[in-house]
Each structure stands twice: as structure tokens, then as C-alpha cells.
Design a protein around this motif. Sequence first.
Motif, PDB file in Angstrom:
ATOM      1  N   UNK A   1       1.747 -33.864   9.681  1.00 25.25           N
ATOM      2  CA  UNK A   1       1.309 -32.477   9.621  1.00 25.25           C
ATOM      3  C   UNK A   1       0.041 -32.339   8.627  1.00 25.25           C
ATOM      4  N   UNK A   2      -0.239 -33.133   7.807  1.00 33.28           N
ATOM      5  CA  UNK A   2      -1.477 -33.378   7.095  1.00 33.28           C
ATOM      6  C   UNK A   2      -2.576 -33.879   7.915  1.00 33.28           C
ATOM      7  N   UNK A   3      -2.140 -34.825   8.645  1.00 34.36           N
ATOM      8  CA  UNK A   3      -3.002 -35.569   9.505  1.00 34.36           C
ATOM      9  C   UNK A   3      -3.528 -34.732  10.801  1.00 34.36           C
ATOM     10  N   UNK A   4      -2.744 -33.746  11.529  1.00 39.09           N
ATOM     11  CA  UNK A   4      -2.872 -32.906  12.365  1.00 39.09           C
ATOM     12  C   UNK A   4      -4.050 -31.750  11.707  1.00 39.09           C
ATOM     13  N   UNK A   5      -3.803 -31.322  10.466  1.00 35.40           N
ATOM     14  CA  UNK A   5      -4.641 -30.395   9.896  1.00 35.40           C
ATOM     15  C   UNK A   5      -5.911 -30.972   9.686  1.00 35.40           C
ATOM     16  N   UNK A   6      -6.249 -32.071   9.065  1.00 34.17           N
ATOM     17  CA  UNK A   6      -7.418 -32.963   8.987  1.00 34.17           C
ATOM     18  C   UNK A   6      -8.124 -33.082  10.037  1.00 34.17           C
ATOM     19  N   UNK A   7      -7.243 -33.670  11.050  1.00 35.43           N
ATOM     20  CA  UNK A   7      -7.971 -33.753  12.402  1.00 35.43           C
ATOM     21  C   UNK A   7      -8.719 -32.557  13.029  1.00 35.43           C
ATOM     22  N   UNK A   8      -8.010 -31.376  12.731  1.00 32.58           N
ATOM     23  CA  UNK A   8      -8.795 -30.137  13.382  1.00 32.58           C
ATOM     24  C   UNK A   8     -10.016 -29.833  12.757  1.00 32.58           C
ATOM     25  N   UNK A   9      -9.754 -30.065  11.243  1.00 33.06           N
ATOM     26  CA  UNK A   9     -11.018 -29.922  10.503  1.00 33.06           C
ATOM     27  C   UNK A   9     -12.233 -30.887  10.791  1.00 33.06           C
ATOM     28  N   UNK A  10     -11.700 -32.011  11.141  1.00 35.94           N
ATOM     29  CA  UNK A  10     -12.664 -33.095  11.336  1.00 35.94           C
ATOM     30  C   UNK A  10     -13.518 -32.898  12.699  1.00 35.94           C
ATOM     31  N   UNK A  11     -12.819 -32.234  13.819  1.00 32.94           N
ATOM     32  CA  UNK A  11     -13.459 -31.664  14.797  1.00 32.94           C
ATOM     33  C   UNK A  11     -14.244 -30.467  14.624  1.00 32.94           C
ATOM     34  N   UNK A  12     -13.809 -29.599  13.533  1.00 30.40           N
ATOM     35  CA  UNK A  12     -14.530 -28.308  13.349  1.00 30.40           C
ATOM     36  C   UNK A  12     -16.074 -28.693  12.629  1.00 30.40           C
ATOM     37  N   UNK A  13     -15.835 -29.657  11.538  1.00 33.47           N
ATOM     38  CA  UNK A  13     -16.819 -30.139  10.897  1.00 33.47           C
ATOM     39  C   UNK A  13     -17.907 -30.936  11.732  1.00 33.47           C
ATOM     40  N   UNK A  14     -17.360 -31.794  12.294  1.00 28.56           N
ATOM     41  CA  UNK A  14     -18.287 -32.358  13.557  1.00 28.56           C
ATOM     42  C   UNK A  14     -19.081 -31.545  14.445  1.00 28.56           C
ATOM     43  N   UNK A  15     -18.503 -30.526  14.903  1.00 27.26           N
ATOM     44  CA  UNK A  15     -18.996 -29.800  15.790  1.00 27.26           C
ATOM     45  C   UNK A  15     -20.276 -28.858  15.004  1.00 27.26           C
ATOM     46  N   UNK A  16     -19.878 -28.464  13.864  1.00 26.59           N
ATOM     47  CA  UNK A  16     -20.763 -27.771  12.917  1.00 26.59           C
ATOM     48  C   UNK A  16     -22.105 -29.012  12.640  1.00 26.59           C
TER      49      UNK A  16
END
Length: 518
Positions: free
Chosen positions: A256-271
Motif C-alpha cells: 500500500x505504501x509503495x502504491x501511494x509513493x509511486x503515485x506521488x513520484x509520478x505527480x512530483x515528476x510531472x511538476x
Amino acid sequence: MWVYLSEHERFNDFGDEGALVWHENGIPYAVWGQESSRSLSFKYYPSEALKQNGTLYAHVFFARSGYTPDPNDPEFQPLATFGRAHPIVMYFPKSKAGKRRSLLGSSEGSDTGETLKEVIDDDQVDLKDDGPVEWVSYWKPNVTVNLVDDFTRYAHNGVPPNISPYLNVEPTTGNYYPTIFFNDFWLLRDKLVQINGTVDELVLNLEVAPISMTKWQLFLQIDQSFQIHRSYGSMLEGEADELKRVFLEGNLYLLAVTMVVSLLHSVFDMLAFKNDIQFWNKNKSMEGLSAKSVIVSFISQLIIFLYLLDNDTSWMILASSGIGCCIEFWKIGKAMHIEIDRSGRIPMLRFRDRESYSGNKTKEYDDLAMKYLSYVLFFLAACSSVYSLMYEQHKSWYSWILSSLTSCVYMFGFIMMCPQLFINYKLKSVAHLPWRQMTYKFLNTIIDDLFAFVIKMPTLHRLSVFRDDIIFLIYLYQRWKYPVDKKRINEFGFGGEENGSDEATNANAIKDDDKKTN
């Protein structure tokens, strides 16, 4: 239930007691409980034919209590028995296109002309290669037999296409037997055992258990999705196994933590991508910025793109790397003047420094930093290339050059970030840096640190993650050491005091207009 092992795809020798490896009575159907699941483990001794890329099938038969699957038995009833065959041996071709050899001939640790053959999937065989394709046989150590709990009344010619291949319909009555599903979903590629002449015994784990209709269809849909992604090139061979491994070996909370941080990683990468484009698009001054680092970053991105192209990477990764390469070249155009020189026979690109870069100390400090860092980089690159040439194998000289350059970018990429640190130190300021974009990249680096402990990856990549942390920590120290100077031009080409004076001038003008109106 009867389970027979035979080297033939069709089985009729029910009297051969040596072929019968498992027999169970009283297995309930569509009843969930401890009695519904049975298992057996034993050692199988392969024949010489099997060692020489032979075949082996598991023939599983079910019958109502009191009946037999043997057609020669007087009590045999066709409507009371059903069965299905399943291959226990899988075959994968050896890649003949992936030949690697020592470019210097015989060297320490490798023989002359030694070929490193990589087992790949059927659709990855290079059909243009001459000569026969060499195949390797692999043993499935686990065979799971699932009886599907299905009582659905299907319309004539209305069976779903994903279920139709598994449905065993009795032609006289139009009814279908219970569906037998050999569940290989959780059987990973690295769990397979290669069969050769030195193998004397093989372990086989058998299991029979019920499976719900929903779970069965879910497995079919996921496998079909993996096949579609592989056919489109959006998923490499082995990535599906890595995804399954996360569910098999990972903790539920960790997943679950990996899925959350993966989503955050995608958001931060886009920003970070958005702010990087915005910074260079609005930047009007190269004062305090390293133009050499921008050029080297483009060269590094181009080397990685050519390396991925040489190693048959999926088109999605190639597209991502190619877009990044184009963006890095666009940033050169914002950092320097690019002109087309048509004086010769072949038009060539000419790069010229901007006035805001060459007209101050920035260019002097940038050249000084790159001068000494290039000595270190060239020395490390030469040592790494010579070591790779002597002790590693490559497909060609071109492949060796690309792999050597990529290794240098991969291992010594932090050197490219040092000129900017040196410029910051000499100018005693960091106000010219795109801090918003760097903050998003640093957050991504923190997430990469987490993945470095969670996900299996090469050691060099794990070290490269932590090297970025060190560089950014130095940036943070410089930001604390050198306070922001309001007189310095910011990333948009404006100074703080100029903005303040403009705002004061505008305010005074508005007051004057008000007085005139009154």
C-alpha cells in the motif's frame, strides 16, 4: 481424481501403475472446506528422452464416486468422467541475435568466441538469423489443478470468448463438464528448473483445489492484459513476474505504501517537468547558470537513448528517453545562441554564448570547473572502458562504446552537477537556481531512496540514488550559507529591487491620476 504422468499428449494406458502418481477419493465439488484442497509432493526421475528436450504431460482425470476414467472398464460411463492434459515441461528458445564475445579475443575470465545466450520469449526470436533455433526445456515444479465453481447457464453460441477454450461441452446433451483450470498464474519464470543431461531428479508439487468463477476470470483477464501489453511493446518480458512477486513476497502494508509513493513520484515528476520547462522558457539571463552542464546533460541523454535503442528496449521507454533528449536540446537553445553555418558544403550548427553568460564571471567559473572535472571524468571513463573491454563481453565495438559511455554517465553523472556547485561557491549566491523544480526532484529522490530498499535493483543504480541526495544536500547548505540577494536577477530575468521600484512608481502614478481627477 487420477493424475498420470506420460511423455505422450494422449493417454490411454490406464493399466500402467508406474504412470499413476496420485489418486484421491471423496473430493467435494463446489464445496469450500479443508477437504476440498489436497496436495502431494514427490521426486520424479526423468528419462533420457526427457533430458534431451523431451516432453512430459500431466493427465488429470475426474469421475463421480464409484466410476472410473478407464474406457475399458465395464463400469465406465462417459457422462460421469472428464479429464484434461497439461504440459509440465516448457520450452524457450535461445537468442542467437544476442551473441556476445570478447572483442580482444581470449582474455582472462572468458574463452575465445564464447557466446552469452539469453533465454527469451518465443516472440523475441530473431527470425532473420540463419541456422536452426536452439531450444531449452524447463521443468514446472508446481502444478495446481483448480476445479472452477461454475453453474452458469450459457446461451447457445453465447459463451464468452475467454471462457470458451476451457469449456468442455458434451455434444449429445449440450451440458458442460466441470471446468479444469491449470493455474500457472503464480509460477514465476525464475522458479522453473532447466532440464539437461546432468539432472537426475526433479521435485514436483501437485495441488488440487476449487476456485471461484470471479477469481478464475480475474486470472484470465490479467494474463490477457499482460499479453496485450507485451505485444504492444509497453511491457518487457519479466516485468509481469516482478509485479506478481510484489504480491507474493511483499507485505500488504508495504504494498500500500509503495502504491501511494509511486503515485506521488509520478505527480512530483510531472511538476518537476512542468517547472523545468517553465523556468527555461521564461529565463532571460544565464548569469550564475552553467551552460556547460546543459550541453553535457544533452550528450548524456543522447548516449542513454542510443544505448536503449541498441538493447531492444520497449518503444514506450524509447519514446520517453527520446522526448527527454529533445527537451535537453531545446534547453541548449535557451542557454546559448544556436546558428546554422552555411559557409561550407554541409550546413552545421554553431553555438555561441549569450551575453549574460559571457559578459560576467559565470563563464570563467564554469570553464574552470569543467576543466578540472573533465580530467577526473576522462580518467574514470578510460579506466572503466578498458576494464569493460578486457573482462566483459560485447556484441560489437559499437556496443562496447555505447555501454562504456552509458556506464560513465550512470556511475559518474554526479560530476556533471558539480560545476553548478562551484559557480554558486564563487558567486556566493544561489538565487539564480530554479528551486521549485529542484525541490520536486529532491522529493522524487527521497522516494527513490525508499524504492532502493524495497525493489530489487542493480547496486550501481542504488548508489546513484544516494549520490543525488549528497549533491542536493550541498545545494541546501549553499542556500543556507548564501542568503538570497534581492539585487540579483532572478530566474525570470527581474530583480527584486527593480520590481519594488516599478511597483512604487506605478503607485505614485495612480495617486497623481487620482489627484488630477479630483
